[in-house]
Design an enzyme around this catalytic site. Structure first.
Site, PDB file in Angstrom:
ATOM      1  N   GLY A 239      -7.737   8.720  -5.980  1.00 11.99           N
ATOM      2  CA  GLY A 239      -8.345   9.183  -4.738  1.00 11.99           C
ATOM      3  C   GLY A 239      -9.741   8.656  -4.472  1.00 11.99           C
ATOM      4  N   GLU A 273      -6.311   7.750 -12.207  1.00  4.46           N
ATOM      5  CA  GLU A 273      -5.180   7.060 -11.575  1.00  4.46           C
ATOM      6  C   GLU A 273      -5.612   6.355 -10.287  1.00  4.46           C
ATOM      7  OE1 GLU A 273      -2.336  10.152 -10.752  1.00  4.46           O
ATOM      8  OE2 GLU A 273      -2.172  10.774 -12.840  1.00  4.46           O
ATOM      9  N   GLY A 275      -5.749   3.831  -7.278  1.00  7.45           N
ATOM     10  CA  GLY A 275      -4.865   2.861  -6.632  1.00  7.45           C
ATOM     11  C   GLY A 275      -5.699   2.033  -5.665  1.00  7.45           C
ATOM     12  N   ARG A 276      -6.100   2.699  -4.580  1.00  6.10           N
ATOM     13  CA  ARG A 276      -6.856   2.029  -3.521  1.00  6.10           C
ATOM     14  C   ARG A 276      -8.110   1.330  -4.047  1.00  6.10           C
ATOM     15  NH1 ARG A 276      -6.745   4.188   1.684  1.00  6.10           N
ATOM     16  NH2 ARG A 276      -6.172   6.193   0.775  1.00  6.10           N
ATOM     17  N   TYR A 319      -2.637   6.947  10.405  1.00  5.59           N
ATOM     18  CA  TYR A 319      -3.816   7.770  10.125  1.00  5.59           C
ATOM     19  C   TYR A 319      -4.983   7.486  11.060  1.00  5.59           C
ATOM     20  CZ  TYR A 319      -1.432   7.295   5.569  1.00  5.59           C
ATOM     21  OH  TYR A 319      -0.512   7.212   4.568  1.00  5.59           O
ATOM     22  N   CYS A 345       8.053  -2.038  19.558  1.00  2.00           N
ATOM     23  CA  CYS A 345       8.213  -1.285  20.805  1.00  2.00           C
ATOM     24  C   CYS A 345       7.808   0.171  20.631  1.00  2.00           C
ATOM     25  CB  CYS A 345       9.644  -1.407  21.297  1.00  2.00           C
ATOM     26  SG  CYS A 345      10.046  -3.122  21.594  1.00  2.00           S
ATOM     27  N   GLU A 346       6.553   0.382  20.363  1.00  9.21           N
ATOM     28  CA  GLU A 346       5.974   1.722  20.218  1.00  9.21           C
ATOM     29  C   GLU A 346       4.540   1.638  20.725  1.00  9.21           C
ATOM     30  OE1 GLU A 346       7.035   4.606  18.384  1.00  9.21           O
ATOM     31  OE2 GLU A 346       8.872   3.794  17.505  1.00  9.21           O
ATOM     32  N   TYR A 374      -1.742   0.277   0.115  1.00  7.36           N
ATOM     33  CA  TYR A 374      -0.916   0.958   1.116  1.00  7.36           C
ATOM     34  C   TYR A 374      -0.674   0.059   2.328  1.00  7.36           C
ATOM     35  CZ  TYR A 374      -2.352   4.648  -2.005  1.00  7.36           C
ATOM     36  OH  TYR A 374      -2.604   5.375  -3.139  1.00  7.36           O
TER      37      TYR A 374
HETATM   38  N1  LLP Z   1      -2.210   9.753  -8.229  1.00  9.37           N
HETATM   39  C1  LLP Z   1      -1.402  10.479  -7.440  1.00  9.37           C
HETATM   40  C2  LLP Z   1      -0.658  11.603  -8.033  1.00  9.37           C
HETATM   41  C3  LLP Z   1      -1.293  10.174  -6.076  1.00  9.37           C
HETATM   42  O1  LLP Z   1      -0.491  10.899  -5.294  1.00  9.37           O
HETATM   43  C4  LLP Z   1      -2.038   9.084  -5.537  1.00  9.37           C
HETATM   44  C5  LLP Z   1      -1.940   8.733  -4.128  1.00  9.37           C
HETATM   45  C6  LLP Z   1      -2.861   8.343  -6.422  1.00  9.37           C
HETATM   46  C7  LLP Z   1      -2.928   8.709  -7.752  1.00  9.37           C
HETATM   47  C8  LLP Z   1      -3.666   7.169  -5.967  1.00  9.37           C
HETATM   48  O2  LLP Z   1      -4.600   7.505  -5.001  1.00  9.37           O
HETATM   49  P1  LLP Z   1      -5.711   6.439  -4.545  1.00  9.37           P
HETATM   50  O3  LLP Z   1      -6.615   6.181  -5.734  1.00  9.37           O
HETATM   51  O4  LLP Z   1      -5.007   5.200  -4.113  1.00  9.37           O
HETATM   52  O5  LLP Z   1      -6.402   7.104  -3.421  1.00  9.37           O
HETATM   53  N2  LLP Z   1      -0.998   6.026   2.278  1.00  9.37           N
HETATM   54  C9  LLP Z   1      -2.297   6.631   2.256  1.00  9.37           C
HETATM   55  C10 LLP Z   1      -2.705   7.068   0.885  1.00  9.37           C
HETATM   56  C11 LLP Z   1      -1.692   7.985   0.218  1.00  9.37           C
HETATM   57  C12 LLP Z   1      -2.081   8.356  -1.196  1.00  9.37           C
HETATM   58  C13 LLP Z   1      -0.954   8.992  -1.904  1.00  9.37           C
HETATM   59  N3  LLP Z   1      -1.219   9.346  -3.269  1.00  9.37           N
HETATM   60  C14 LLP Z   1      -3.295   5.652   2.866  1.00  9.37           C
HETATM   61  O6  LLP Z   1      -2.886   4.548   3.246  1.00  9.37           O
HETATM   62  O7  LLP Z   1      -4.471   5.958   3.028  1.00  9.37           O
END
Ligand code: LLP
Length: 421
Positions: A239, A273, A275-276, A319, A345-346, A374
């Site tokens: 997150g 964890e 990701g982004r 979003y 087409c949206e 994402y």
């Molecule tokens: N761990 C869990 C349990 C999660 O559900 C997520 C993301 C992460 C780690 C990684 O989160 P990050 O570090 O990437 O923020 N599609 C949305 C974001 C959805 C996140 C879902 N869960 C977007 O494009 O902003």
């Protein structure tokens, strides 16, 4: 995004001319920087160097095998949320002992596959799931490693769709229920308690909610230890917010400072964890201008129509997310107000709205920045559009790491065959 600059009015990244890449790989195409990816991972790893930690890259952000494998080579574990991600992670060479399996809807098959792989722990999200994990472990003659995902009920300021850590959200269990699940797990010969977990949301820019959530999961771990259950892993989830062009990224060193001071000299290992924060600014999407629709009257809008849209990058449509957009060929500086839209087409199919854009012409390339997380993973085949290619900038090489889908790929799985009728 760093190292993106103009040379003689042509946009380049990591020494690669994007115009050449556009000609070579066609559009739309996702491009990633290996160097940036590795820098981002190293930044996390080093920020927590002083304490035992494991960075479990959240595969859902970008699950390309090459991307996972580069991170795994650097020592990353993985956070997975499906049987598919498990297979990907294994194929990419991830060590099961460094894998956490989250997600509210794990099926019996996914749980068995996880158990067979020998992963680090299931982050359990409900009593029903704990029961199913126990049953599957018993059937396989195994002991399932578990952590309970706590919903710490902290509010993290971010888009409502990516908040997860409050009672109104489907994720995890409250701390009262968690205590019950831990009691049940401790009494089962088929379950082994390995940790306490949480994940409070995504794109969070302040350290405070993370520290509050951490204090809560640590309090539960202490209680467990008081009862003779030696949990070691404290999983704070992901997150960590990044800068899309308008905000200030989460101050990682402030967060690390808070966490390291809480963990120094304790028996715990910190799991994160991200990701982004690993892949977001290591990727861009480039697309070609198909048409420019000029407002005929002042009351009308102007549109730049691209060959990429919400089917390739859904974040703006879903979003209202902001992504900076740069022209690959810098013009003489004249600009106009336009919506940058896709071919779908949206009405919601836009990549930017009311954006001051440089004058462009059909055939010009645009780079949509900070699209590494994402992006491709949320792409779809809506309007029967094949998904884009993915390219990795790896030093002087530009490597195709996923070829562009073809319409034939899409039709292959369908039952109707005109040659047989
Ligand atoms: N761990 C869990 C349990 C999660 O559900 C997520 C993301 C992460 C780690 C990684 O989160 P990050 O570090 O990437 O923020 N599609 C949305 C974001 C959805 C996140 C879902 N869960 C977007 O494009 O902003």
């Amino acid at each position: 995004m760093e190292r993106l600059d103009y040379q003689q009015d042509r946009l380049g990244w990591e020494g690669h001319d994007l115009t050449h890449l556009g000609d070579r790989f066609q559009t739309p195409t996702y491009v990633y920087s290996r160097r940036r990816l590795e820098e981002n991972y190293r930044r996390f790893d080093q920020a927590f160097a002083e304490i035992p930690h494991l960075i479990c890259y959240s595969v859902k952000a970008n699950s390309n095998l090459k991307i996972i494998s580069l991170l795994v080579e650097m020592g990353a574990g993985v956070d997975i949320v499906s049987g598919g991600e498990l297979q990907r992670a294994l194929r990419a060479g991830a060590d099961p002992a460094c894998m956490v399996f989250s997600g509210v809807g794990k099926t019996a098959g996914e749980i068995s596959a996880g158990l067979t792989s020998g992963l680090l722990m299931f982050n359990v999200e409900s009593g029903g799931e704990l029961d199913l994990i126990e049953k599957q472990a018993q059937a396989l003659g195994k002991v399932a490693p578990v952590a309970v995902r706590i919903n710490p009920n902290v509010e993290a300021e971010t888009h409502p769709y990516v908040q997860t850590g409050q009672v109104a959200h489907k994720f995890g269990v409250n701390s009262l229920e968690a205590r019950d699940l831990y009691r049940r797990a401790a009494a089962s010969p088929h379950l082994e308690i390995r940790g306490v977990a949480c994940h409070i949301g995504s794109q969070i820019l302040e350290a405070r909610p993370f520290l509050d959530a951490f204090d809560e999961i640590r309090a539960i771990a202490e209680e467990l230890r008081g009862n003779g259950i030696e949990v070691t892993n404290l999983d704070l989830g992901g997150g960590f917010g990044i800068n899309y062009g308008k905000e200030k990224a989460l101050d990682l060193s402030a967060l690390a400072g808070g966490l390291v001071s809480r963990l120094r000299g304790t028996p715990y290992r910190l799991i994160l964890e991200p990701g982004r924060a690993i892949v977001g600014d290591a990727g861009l999407l480039f697309a070609r201008v198909l048409y420019v629709k000029r407002n005929a009257q002042k009351s009308q809008k102007s549109f730049i129509v691209l060959d990429a849209g919400m089917n390739d990058l859904i974040r703006p449509a879903l979003y209202g997310s902001y992504h900076e957009i740069l022209p690959v060929r810098r013009g003489p500086g004249k600009s106009f107000l336009a919506d940058v839209v896709g071919p779908i087409c949206e009405t919601g199919d836009f990549l930017a709205q009311d954006r001051e854009m440089q004058e462009v012409e059909p055939g010009d390339l645009l780079a949509i920045l900070t699209a590494g997380a994402y992006g491709y993973v949320l792409s779809s085949n809506y309007n029967t559009r094949p998904r884009p290619a993915e390219v990795l900038l790896n030093g002087e090489q530009a490597e195709l790491i996923r070829s562009r889908e073809t319409v034939e790929d899409l039709l292959r799985a369908e039952a109707f065959d005109p040659r047989k009728t």
